[in-house]
Enzyme design. Structure first.
Site, PDB file in Angstrom:
ATOM      1  N   HIS A  99      22.822  63.294  51.965  1.00 51.52           N
ATOM      2  CA  HIS A  99      23.221  63.789  51.333  1.00 51.52           C
ATOM      3  C   HIS A  99      22.192  63.471  49.543  1.00 51.52           C
ATOM      4  O   HIS A  99      22.117  64.291  48.696  1.00 51.52           O
ATOM      5  CB  HIS A  99      25.078  62.662  50.285  1.00 51.52           C
ATOM      6  CG  HIS A  99      25.701  63.310  51.417  1.00 51.52           C
ATOM      7  ND1 HIS A  99      26.533  64.299  52.150  1.00 51.52           N
ATOM      8  CD2 HIS A  99      25.944  61.627  51.866  1.00 51.52           C
ATOM      9  CE1 HIS A  99      26.926  63.535  52.556  1.00 51.52           C
ATOM     10  NE2 HIS A  99      26.734  61.922  53.336  1.00 51.52           N
TER      11      HIS A  99
HETATM   12  C1  BDR Z   1      28.067  60.402  49.009  1.00 51.74           C
HETATM   13  O1  BDR Z   1      28.696  59.131  49.227  1.00 51.74           O
HETATM   14  C2  BDR Z   1      28.192  58.114  49.603  1.00 51.74           C
HETATM   15  O2  BDR Z   1      28.825  58.008  50.999  1.00 51.74           O
HETATM   16  C3  BDR Z   1      27.159  59.066  49.797  1.00 51.74           C
HETATM   17  O3  BDR Z   1      25.830  57.650  49.763  1.00 51.74           O
HETATM   18  C4  BDR Z   1      26.930  59.802  48.564  1.00 51.74           C
HETATM   19  O4  BDR Z   1      26.724  59.234  48.044  1.00 51.74           O
HETATM   20  C5  BDR Z   1      29.042  61.575  49.801  1.00 51.74           C
HETATM   21  O5  BDR Z   1      29.872  61.425  49.217  1.00 51.74           O
END
Ligand code: BDR
Ligand code: CA
Length: 311
Positions: free
Chosen positions: A241
């Site tokens: 992400h």
């Molecule tokens: C986001 O939530 C976190 O778990 C990850 O680091 C990312 O920023 C994804 O939904």
């Protein structure tokens, strides 16, 4: 001239890769890394941010502790994804570089006041608590922000922490609302994009094949992080992400999306933290965010591998 950025983060394996990407890239200058409570509590995200800077060979980077809880709600964490430490996977040494004494929110405010107006980009990779607190505490700094490029939200993919909401926005929807109503240019990397940036086996092997410590760590973090998404989504790997935010600053042409209105649901129990994105322009609400929808995943991983290889 490199673009000046502040990374606001809750590491998290994918946050860690984003920080490494930034520190490996001459196109950006990291003015500071500010930790926020999110994936795991603040003491751990602050520790993890330092572990990652040291792994990159950059103990000179200033790391700050920001807010330890969302504006209104109890903290919701994501150990089920990231493990107990937030950086589960390889065993990492404790960091020896210090945490700055200044509160992370005050660092954000002071930096925006001291740098030329419109020259600092904020890169939130976690809940938006620190950024919203800075905007509330010092409204004069809002107009000085160049751009906010953040990971959060979803439209087509809807939710990953509830059926309706993505984790970063869900944890602090009131903060997200403040940021989305700030009037500053916002670029959003939602799940719609990040779920296309998947760590397939050959991509993970390319990190490992770099033969360096950062390359090995990235491979081992993704090995750990993947198990959750593979089980849940039946996907080939895990979404990276947060590195999408930094990759966008370096190679914006890898991403495409629409400039749309995005509102944050803060009231409903059922859909709290939902990013209500007017993707199809069915309202006359004014666009306030560049909401990305697609990524050239091959180009993204080529960039990431090449840059991690520089560390
Ligand atoms: C986001 O939530 C976190 O778990 C990850 O680091 C990312 O920023 C994804 O939904
Ligand atoms: Ca994150």
């Amino acid at each position: 001239m490199p673009r000046k950025i502040i990374i606001d983060t809750d590491p998290g394996q994918d946050d860690a890769v984003a920080i490494l990407l930034a520190l490996a890239s001459p196109e950006v200058e990291v003015l500071g890394v500010v930790a926020v409570a999110g994936n795991v509590p603040l003491d751990l995200t602050t520790k993890n941010a330092r572990i990652v800077c040291e792994l990159a060979g950059r103990p000179d980077i200033k790391v700050f502790a920001g807010c330890d809880r969302p504006l209104r709600h109890e903290l919701v964490t994501a150990e089920h994804v990231h493990g107990k430490t937030g950086l589960d996977g390889p065993v990492m040494p404790d960091p020896s570089m210090p945490v700055e004494h200044q509160h992370g929110v005050d660092f954000i405010i002071e930096t925006l006041r001291s740098e030329p107006p419109g020259s600092v980009t904020l890169c939130p990779l976690g809940p938006l608590t620190n950024i919203a607190t800075a905007f509330e505490k010092a409204p004069d700094v809002v107009a000085r922000v160049q751009e906010i490029v953040l990971m959060g939200g979803a439209y087509f993919q809807v939710g990953n922490i509830t059926p309706a909401a993505e984790f970063n926005i869900y944890v602090d929807p009131e903060a997200a609302e403040i940021v989305f109503k700030s009037g500053r240019p916002i670029t959003v990397m939602p799940l719609d994009v990040t779920h296309k940036a998947l760590t397939t086996a050959p991509r993970v092997e390319a990190f490992r094949a770099l033969g360096t410590e950062p390359g090995r760590m990235v491979a081992e973090w993704t090995d750990f992080f993947e198990r959750f998404d593979k089980e849940k989504y039946g996907s080939a790997g895990a979404p990276l992400h947060d590195p999408c935010v930094i990759a966008y600053l370096i190679r914006p042409e890898l991403f495409s999306g629409r400039h749309v209105n995005v509102e944050i649901e803060t009231q409903s129990e059922l859909t709290r933290g939902m990013t209500v994105a007017d993707w199809w322009h069915v309202t006359d609400r004014a666009p306030n965010a560049m909401f990305m929808g697609d990524v050239d995943a091959e180009g993204f991983f080529d960039l990431l591998t090449e840059r991690i290889g520089r560390l």
